[in-house]
Design a protein around this motif. Structure first.
Motif, short mmCIF file in Angstrom:
data_model
loop_
_atom_site.label_atom_id
_atom_site.label_comp_id
_atom_site.label_asym_id
_atom_site.label_seq_id
_atom_site.Cartn_x
_atom_site.Cartn_y
_atom_site.Cartn_z
N SER A 45 -46.91 -42.33 -1.75
CA SER A 45 -45.64 -42.40 -2.48
C SER A 45 -44.99 -41.03 -2.58
N VAL A 46 -45.80 -39.99 -2.74
CA VAL A 46 -45.25 -38.63 -2.80
C VAL A 46 -44.58 -38.27 -1.49
N LYS A 47 -45.24 -38.52 -0.36
CA LYS A 47 -44.66 -38.18 0.93
C LYS A 47 -43.38 -38.96 1.19
N HIS A 48 -43.39 -40.25 0.87
CA HIS A 48 -42.21 -41.08 1.12
C HIS A 48 -41.03 -40.64 0.26
N LEU A 49 -41.25 -40.44 -1.04
CA LEU A 49 -40.16 -40.09 -1.94
C LEU A 49 -39.65 -38.68 -1.67
N GLN A 50 -40.54 -37.75 -1.37
CA GLN A 50 -40.11 -36.38 -1.08
C GLN A 50 -39.25 -36.33 0.18
N ALA A 51 -39.64 -37.10 1.21
CA ALA A 51 -38.83 -37.15 2.42
C ALA A 51 -37.47 -37.80 2.16
N CYS A 94 -39.74 -31.13 -7.41
CA CYS A 94 -41.12 -31.21 -6.94
C CYS A 94 -41.62 -32.62 -7.18
N VAL A 95 -42.01 -33.30 -6.10
CA VAL A 95 -42.58 -34.64 -6.19
C VAL A 95 -44.09 -34.49 -6.11
N ALA A 96 -44.81 -34.98 -7.10
CA ALA A 96 -46.24 -34.68 -7.21
C ALA A 96 -47.00 -35.88 -7.74
N THR A 97 -48.30 -35.86 -7.47
CA THR A 97 -49.24 -36.78 -8.11
C THR A 97 -49.68 -36.18 -9.44
N ASP A 98 -50.66 -36.81 -10.07
CA ASP A 98 -51.13 -36.32 -11.36
C ASP A 98 -51.91 -35.01 -11.25
N VAL A 99 -52.06 -34.47 -10.04
CA VAL A 99 -52.68 -33.16 -9.90
C VAL A 99 -51.84 -32.09 -10.57
N ALA A 100 -50.54 -32.34 -10.74
CA ALA A 100 -49.64 -31.40 -11.40
C ALA A 100 -49.39 -31.74 -12.86
N ALA A 101 -50.16 -32.67 -13.41
CA ALA A 101 -49.90 -33.13 -14.78
C ALA A 101 -50.53 -32.24 -15.84
N ARG A 102 -51.41 -31.34 -15.44
CA ARG A 102 -52.12 -30.51 -16.43
C ARG A 102 -51.90 -29.04 -16.16
#
Length: 648
Positions: A255-261, A297-305
């Motif tokens: 989802s990150v790759k698709h939305l960022q593109a 910045c489109v990110a997964t929860d790796v950027a949530a903390r």
């Protein structure tokens, strides 16, 4: 209140950075006599915890000395859950301890381990790292914790959630028992309390969280969207708020790759951040966001903390978080250090109830509204253009001379229109969205006024449509179990807005509520690669013969009439009466009507029928002289293949 005096070098660093007064967590850590005590601190995200434990560590590491001595074995160890947070902590402590000649080292996954080992061999005062890489260096003999005076566990709850318990316990067991331990966590759960009890000595408990309000500087907004318009809704929300920095959260890497593109294709300066990227790619993405080279910045929860991104005024939950903790930590990337921020949840109509439960469990009050449409964005652009800061900038003589020349050659209207076109060319075009509308009120037991409607849509309330799939279609025949979700997803409607469905051999016709037809058709036109083709249609023959349909009413049990009973008023009904047995003059039923094991002359033998009597053993009875041998009904069973006749 101004910062209390901690250490001369640190006080100068705070003044150079423009720190005028401490945050609540910094004030709580510095006040009182906590210089030598263990601390168990819970504070909201974005409250300045890094500077807080950096100031709290100074008395233990420096004492009365102005500067650090020669670097050898580390004196302080800071453990963080992720690479980004560890590198961010290292950056903060670098400027805070710049005037003390402190030598800092990092040990994080994804970086060159040999380079880290060489730096540890040359000597460090403070080491910042992640649990896995720190344990690896200890196992290899690169990291010696024998001289450790202080251990800081930052975001301890996140490290336990990520499965670092064994690594943390190994690292803490390797450090001296007389060390000082500072444990910082957003929440003090049971696991955190047990760890504090085991590895801390008489820890001072500090709680600066506000239970009634998760974060006062964050405005929560929930926006209704159609299930297939998430991408368009993200574009419109970014255009509506025009924040200098925005963070968009997705649930998966794909989802990150698709939305960022998709955002980059529409003209947004965007970067992606997920766990599959290398450390260099993740660092470059965050640096681009900090430098202003990227706005989204489109990110997964790796950027949530733990990430502290300047000028981040907007957080968008493109996909709903899994729990309340993730919601709060995602939203906590904005509204930091006293700045205001907005957290937007994009809620498809089928997930409305889940979003409400999520907000309720987090104690968050969110305003509900439809996602901004193209008209609202254009109105916002006009307001920004008229009140733009570009008119407040100073004008040079060269600019003034060029303006006079333009006024001489062009009319004011032409100049203004050209300026408007230039401003609009910089901004991506907004998308047209459909508002799925409010869901009906939730049904309460025993409350007929708020219950779901039981009557079907009437003929004057619907419009018929046709889908190009039927019960004989290949490879997948029409089935309401998958057809209804497809219609809802492609048309942005709910199940309540779908009426009758009539399935034929090669097509299916269905009803859509008349008040939702316009939005249904516009959403269908914007759908990409739809699974089925839908077009307007006429009502099939006999569509309204069975209407109106009465709602099901459970009738109470009524006994049958007396004429249907056998044996009088109190007897059972005829359909439950026993079948009368045939009894001749002897008073007994014929033998052929009886069960075989109950027939006369068929006594039981040891609980079984005579034909199945168990073998009692012993030698066979001798046959009388001249008596013929008993005939066998079939030849005995033989194993193996049938024997062949020998030739000759």
């Amino acid at each position: 209140m101004p910062f209390p005096a901690t250490h001369p070098a640190l006080d100068r660093a705070l003044a150079d950075r423009g720190y005028a007064e401490p945050t609540p967590v910094q004030e709580a850590v510095l006040e009182g006599d906590h210089s030598g005590a263990d601390l168990l601190v819970s504070a909201q995200t974005g409250s300045g915890k890094t500077v807080a434990f950096g100031l709290a560590a100074a008395p233990t590491l420096l004492g009365e000395a102005e500067r650090f001595g020669k670097a050898d074995k580390p004196l302080a160890l800071v453990i963080a859950p992720t690479r980004e947070l560890a590198l961010q902590v290292a950056t903060e402590l670098t400027w805070l301890y710049a005037g003390t000649d402190a030598k800092l080292g990092t040990c994080v996954g994804g970086m060159d381990a040999r380079k880290e080992a060489r730096a540890l061999g040359w000597g460090t005062h403070i080491v910042i790292g992640t649990p896995g890489r720190l344990k690896d260096h200890i196992d290899r003999g690169n990291l010696d914790l024998s001289q450790l005076k202080l251990v800081v566990l930052d975001e301890a709850d996140e490290m336990l959630d990520m499965g670092f318990r064994e690594d943390l316990e190994f690292i803490l067991d390797q450090s001296p028992a007389e060390r000082r331990t500072l444990l910082f966590s957003a929440t003090i759960a049971r696991d955190i309390a047990l760890m504090a009890k085991r590895y801390q000595r008489d820890a001072v408990r500090i709680d600066t969280t506000n239970k009634s309000q998760p974060h006062g500087d964050i405005e929560y907004r929930a926006m209704r969207i159609a299930p297939n318009q998430i991408e368009h809704a993200v574009v419109n929300v970014l255009r509506f708020f025009e924040a200098p920095g925005a963070l968009v959260f997705c649930s998966t890497r794909e989802s990150v790759k698709h939305l960022q593109a998709a955002l980059r294709e529409r003209g947004f300066q965007s970067v992606g951040l997920s766990g599959e990227l290398s450390q260099r790619e993740r660092t470059d993405a965050l640096q681009a966001l900090r430098d202003g080279q990227a706005r989204v910045c489109v990110a997964t929860d790796v950027a949530a903390r733990g990430l502290d991104l300047p000028d981040l005024g907007l957080v968008i939950h493109a996909e709903l978080p899994v729990n309340r903790a993730t919601l709060l930590h995602r939203s906590g990337r904005t509204g930091r250090a006293g700045k205001k921020g907005v957290s937007v949840l994009l809620v498809p109509n089928p997930k409305r109830r889940r979003a409400e439960m999520l907000l309720s469990s987090a104690g968050v009050e969110a305003s509900w509204d439809a996602a901004p449409g193209a008209d609202a964005i254009r109105a916002q652009d006009e307001a920004r253009l008229i009140a733009g800061s570009i008119f407040d900038e100073s004008v040079t003589d060269e600019d003034f001379a060029l303006a006079k020349r333009l006024m001489a050659e062009r009319t004011p209207e032409e100049i203004a229109c050209a300026f408007i076109r230039l401003q609009r060319a910089k901004m991506p075009a907004p998308e047209e969205l459909t508002d799925p509308g409010e869901r009906p009120a939730r049904r309460e037991r025993g409350d007929a006024d708020t219950a779901w409607p039981t009557e079907r849509l009437q003929p004057h309330e619907v419009v018929w449509f046709r889908a190009d799939v039927g019960r004989n279609s290949a490879p997948r025949p029409a089935d309401p179990k998958w057809l209804i979700p497809v219609i809802c997803r492609l048309g942005g409607v709910t199940k309540r807005q779908i009426g009758s469905i009539r399935t034929f051999a090669h097509e299916t016709r269905f009803e859509i509520a008349r008040d939702a037809v316009d939005a249904f058709q516009s959403t269908l036109a914007a759908a990409r690669k739809p699974e089925i083709t839908v077009s307007p249609s006429e009502a099939p023959d006999g569509a309204y013969e069975a209407r109106p349909k009465r709602p099901f009413v459970k009738k109470p049990y009524a006994p049958r009439a007396e004429s249907e009973a056998v044996g009088g008023e109190d007897a059972r009904p005829a359909w439950k009466a026993k079948k009368p047995a045939f009894r001749p003059d002897t008073g007994a039923a014929p033998a052929e009507d009886r069960k075989p094991w109950k027939a006369k002359g068929s006594p039981k033998t040891n609980g079984k029928l005579r034909g199945n009597a168990p073998f009692k053993g012993g030698a066979p009875k001798p046959r009388a002289e001249g008596a013929p041998a008993p005939a066998r009904s079939k030849p005995p069973f033989r194993k193996g293949p049938k024997p062949q006749k020998r030739a000759g």
